[in-house]
Design a protein around this motif. Structure first.
Motif: not given
Length: 906
Positions: A109, A373-375, A380, A392, A394-395, A414, A418, A422, A431
């Motif tokens: 990521f 994953y964060y797209e 967005y 959203q 977190f992963m 990470e 991110n 964003l 989040y």
């Protein structure tokens, strides 16, 4: 002076198994981004894992090491600097430039920027060599994960899905397999690789702002972090959605490389969720000026909005709902999983198609689930453009993650990177620390002392990842995106000791339908929470999708090994069959019928959920339910799953059911459901029903209520399933007032005779403006299997000459009329009930001239016109085949005779 320039390293790549030393081992790569499975498929080295049971044959790929390489020419320039930028490496990667290691990465990521100026150029700016070789070696993620587990015995690596080693690896967790997807452990440069040349550059642009209570004044700052720009100037501008310059600032770059401009706007144009106003966005441009010459320009779009999460004590516990620009918003929508097994295959066009489906389905929020994953930025961007709210994660998903120092360092990098990437997106309104991780703490009885508020002490417990969710991540969000709300997990119950299934506070994953207790779906409205962020019920993909991935025709039947293989849910055979047989007559093994019944099952279940929970939207300061996000919108491979749109992007009946339930103004009617199948129970002699109108806060709802002031009616009809006649006299209620952005109950616990099964009736509720139908809902007695549909439904389907409009009527109540879908064919509505005395109109796009409409409805195989339609279609196809065969035979005979005569033969 050289301005900032970018060379994208897309082509010219090769790959191989790292340990393969054969001269011809290197094979060409079509393009980067890529992962090894994509390239192996392209060279016919492995079969398509989405077909049949091919996934089993490619498991070796994830255990191997793989290498990618390319060459590039050195840029020229006396004072230029050169960086290699890797936007994403999956996952354990060692990068070499001309044989020298320049980077080692262990987090999928993260973006990496490496200054390679000295490695490719002499001090005078001339290249050391014309051609440079870049090679990336990828280690096996599961092998490295197992090694990390062994290296950290002080931590428990436990989870409910996938291999336990996944928790040690910062990689998309679904790659280890989930209960809706395959196990495919990828490796490769999964995001773009580029070469940047510059003397100075803009490293980051951050925009922060606040709106006052009146929403008439917006104050904020634009901050630019500059790399190598000492003595330079920065020009910052802000343009309105109408492309009018509303702010300009020019300032010198400070000693720390930071330039900050403060702005204030009066009467700003606001960004709104779709349906609640326009999605206005301002253009922020930051230009780096070196001696008056433009060296680098960065632009971002920003939508100004005030997003609040309302957590307030009330009569039901503690609320959880969203207020955007002062308007309470019922967050109806769906959860998003990754768009493909292999992320590089998802394009901006793919994102647009999926997200446009959401808007067309009246969905207003999506939850980006924490096991993917964060797209990509385009995801967005499109949410901003379309007005879709984003929750959203977190992963982190379904696991107890470690917290040793190097792991925490990687997680913080990470998260910070991110969130910075964003933080300008208006669509992101919350989040969450991850998905169901505190449930893992409960499930495995890991230590958790609610009274202990010392984050350092949490690191010494058997649940050290509490430090990540409750200290590290909220700290990052507060520092990088202070205007966005944060929750430690989903589900998360605000202010209480962790109880994952508390219905009085926080968000809830309601899996007592389908999983756990396998409650009746008719109970959904009784078991909802304050915000239902996960729930669902399975269905097959469309038959055409099944025919694509099941290549062996003999396997195209319910319970085949291949179809079972494409359903990863534990005990799915028992669960799906139980729910279908509890509710519908299912006496044969016809796949087409099972697909239809599963679609109807899913649609009915979601209708009970959304209809009931939207009723619980209630009124201001009494929001018993703040939103519902079905699990899930999409599939990433062809599967029987909870998706309401299958992997071919064909909409299921449930998609349309949600669309109807989430209309700006919706009718609701439901009778008390009695489960009399339990031992010693009997069908009740009488029952009761409720009827209501649910309105959201959208402009469309406000316009309708204004137009219907004093002229809206709720009409109720009680129609016999057997005869199609009114079983009871209709009722009409003139509505003196309808509560805006809330629920208006018209009838509550109204007595209702409960006649024998043979004379059962449906309840049709209609909201009328004059004689125009504004909204409909239908309540059927349950379960459907107890009622006969043997009498003709009298269904009439008329296709207009334009082939763009379908008109439907029926003589008797008809359940679940579902037109067959295909790619390129679009219906405005589908999977709906048809009631006598009503005309239903469906707009259709993409119907070919020679194409027949096909449809199904519940009990079609029982009633005469169902059989007639089947026979007619069969005869039509048979006659067509016979005619084509005779025509082809005659043409062949004529051709042979002609050829014979031409050649002198009779």
């Amino acid at each position: 002076m050289t301005t900032f320039s970018v060379q994208r390293l897309r082509t010219g790549w090769e790959f191989k198994r790292t340990n393969d030393t054969k001269p011809d081992a290197w094979l060409p790569v079509a393009k980067v981004p890529s992962v090894v499975h994509i390239d192996l498929i392209a060279h016919d080295k492995i079969p398509d894992p989405s077909h049949d049971t091919n996934e089993l044959d490619v498991q070796w790929v994830g255990e191997e090491r793989w290498s990618y390489r390319c060459t590039f020419r050195s840029p020229r320039g006396d004072n230029d600097r050169t960086s290699l930028v890797f936007e994403g490496l999956d996952t354990f990667a060692t990068v070499r430039l001309n044989g020298t290691v320049i980077l080692e990465s262990d987090n999928m990521f993260l973006e990496h920027r490496v200054d390679v100026t000295a490695a490719i150029k002499r001090p005078d700016g001339e290249p050391l060599q014309d051609t440079n070789t870049l090679q990336i070696d990828f280690d096996s993620a599961p092998a490295r994960g197992r090694a990390l587990m062994e290296a950290h015995p002080e931590h428990r690596f436990v989870g409910t899905l996938g291999g336990n080693e996944r928790m040690a690896v910062r990689k998309a967790q679904y790659h280890w397999g989930w209960d809706w997807g395959p196990t495919l452990l990828t490796a490769g440069p999964w995001r773009p690789v580029r070469l940047e040349t510059f003397q100075s550059r803009i490293d980051d642009v951050s925009i922060r702002y606040s709106l006052d209570e009146s929403l008439k004044c917006c104050q904020g700052t634009v901050s630019a972090r500059i790399d190598g720009g000492a003595g330079s100037h920065v020009r910052i501008t802000l343009c309105s959605p109408q492309e009018r310059l509303v702010f300009e600032n020019r300032s010198e770059v400070g000693p720390g490389g930071l330039a900050v401009a403060r702005f204030e706007l009066s009467d700003p144009c606001l960004w709104n969720p779709h349906g609640y106003g326009d999605q206005h966005q301002y253009l922020v441009q930051v230009e780096l000026l070196d001696h008056g010459i433009s060296a680098h320009v960065v632009t971002k779009k920003i939508g100004f909005r005030k997003a609040e999460v309302i957590n307030e004590a009330d009569d039901f516990g503690k609320s959880l709902y969203f207020r955007i620009n002062g308007v309470d918003v019922f967050a109806g929508g769906s959860c998003w999983i990754p768009g493909d097994m292999f992320p590089p295959r998802v394009s901006a066009d793919d994102y647009r198609e999926w997200l446009t489906l959401m808007v067309r389905g009246n969905q207003i929020m999506t939850r980006v689930w924490g096991g993917g994953y964060y797209e990509d930025a385009s995801f967005y961007d499109i949410c901003d453009e379309l007005g879709i709210l984003v929750w959203q994660d977190f992963m982190f998903a379904c696991g107890s993650y470690p917290a040793y120092p190097t792991f925490l360092e990687s997680v913080e990098l990470e998260a910070r990177e991110n969130v910075r990437r964003l933080n300008h997106h208006a669509s992101i309104v919350i989040y969450a620390g991850g998905n169901e991780n505190h449930y893992i703490q409960e499930h495995f009885d890991l230590s958790y002392d609610w009274a202990d508020k010392d984050p350092q002490s949490w690191l010494k417990t058997s649940f050290p990842s509490r430090y990540i969710y409750q200290y590290l991540l909220p700290k990052v969000v507060e520092e990088e995106a202070p205007s966005v709300s944060y929750r430690p997990d989903s589900p998360w119950n605000d202010g209480l000791p962790i109880i994952s299934f508390d219905r009085t506070t926080g968000d809830l994953h309601q899996w007592n339908v389908w999983h756990i207790a396998m409650r009746l779906y008719q109970d959904y409205h009784q078991i909802g929470g304050r915000f239902n962020s996960e729930f669902g019920i399975q269905s097959f993909p469309h038959l055409s999708t099944i025919n694509q991935f099941v290549t062996d025709i003999s396997e195209r039947h319910p319970q085949s090994a291949t179809l079972d293989f494409h359903n990863r849910c534990r005990d799915h055979e028992q669960r799906l069959a139980t729910y279908i047989r509890n509710n519908f007559k299912a006496t044969d093994s016809n796949l087409k019928n099972w697909v239809y019944l599963s679609h109807l099952l899913q649609s009915e279940a979601m209708h009970y959920a959304y209809r009931g929970w939207r009723r619980d939207w209630g009124s201001k300061n009494a929001r018993r339910c703040g939103g519902a996000l079905v699990w899930q919108l999409n599939d990433l491979w062809p599967a029987t799953s909870w998706a309401i749109v299958d992997s071919s992007r064909l909409r299921k009946a449930a998609f349309y059911g949600l669309k109807r339930d989430l209309e700006p103004v919706a009718a609701g009617v439901v009778r008390t459901h009695h489960d009399w199948t339990k031992a010693g129970a009997h069908p009740p002699a009488a029952s009761a029903f409720d009827a209501w109108i649910a309105c959201d806060g959208s402009l469309a709802a406000a316009r309708l209520l204004e137009a219907g002031r004093g002229a809206l009616d709720l009409e109720l009809r009680f129609i016999s399933i057997r005869t199609g006649l009114d079983a009871l006299p209709p009722r009409r209620h003139r509505l003196a007032g309808v509560r805006p952005n809330g629920t208006t109950v018209v009838c509550e616990a109204a007595p209702l005779a409960n006649p024998p099964t043979r004379d059962a009736y449906v309840i049709l509720a209609k909201v009328l403006l004059g004689e125009a139908v504004v909204a409909r809902d239908v309540d059927w007695p349950q379960p459907f299997k107890h009622f006969s549909f043997a009498e003709s439904r009298g269904l009439r389907v008329r296709l207009a000459e334009s082939r763009a409009r379908i008109e439907i009527t029926a003589a008797r109540p008809t359940k679940g009329l579902l037109f067959t879908e295909r790619r390129g064919l679009s219906f405005s509505d589908n999977g709906f009930d048809v009631m006598p005395g009503e005309e239903y109109v469906v707009e259709v796009e993409g119907l070919r001239k020679d194409e027949e409409l096909e449809w199904a409805y519940l009990g079609m195989d029982e009633c005469p016109e169902g059989l007639t339609n089947g026979l007619t279609k069969g005869l039509s196809k048979g006659l067509t085949g016979l005619t084509n065969g005779l025509t082809n035979g005659l043409n062949g005979l004529i051709k042979r005779l002609t050829n014979g005569l031409t050649n002198g033969h009779a």
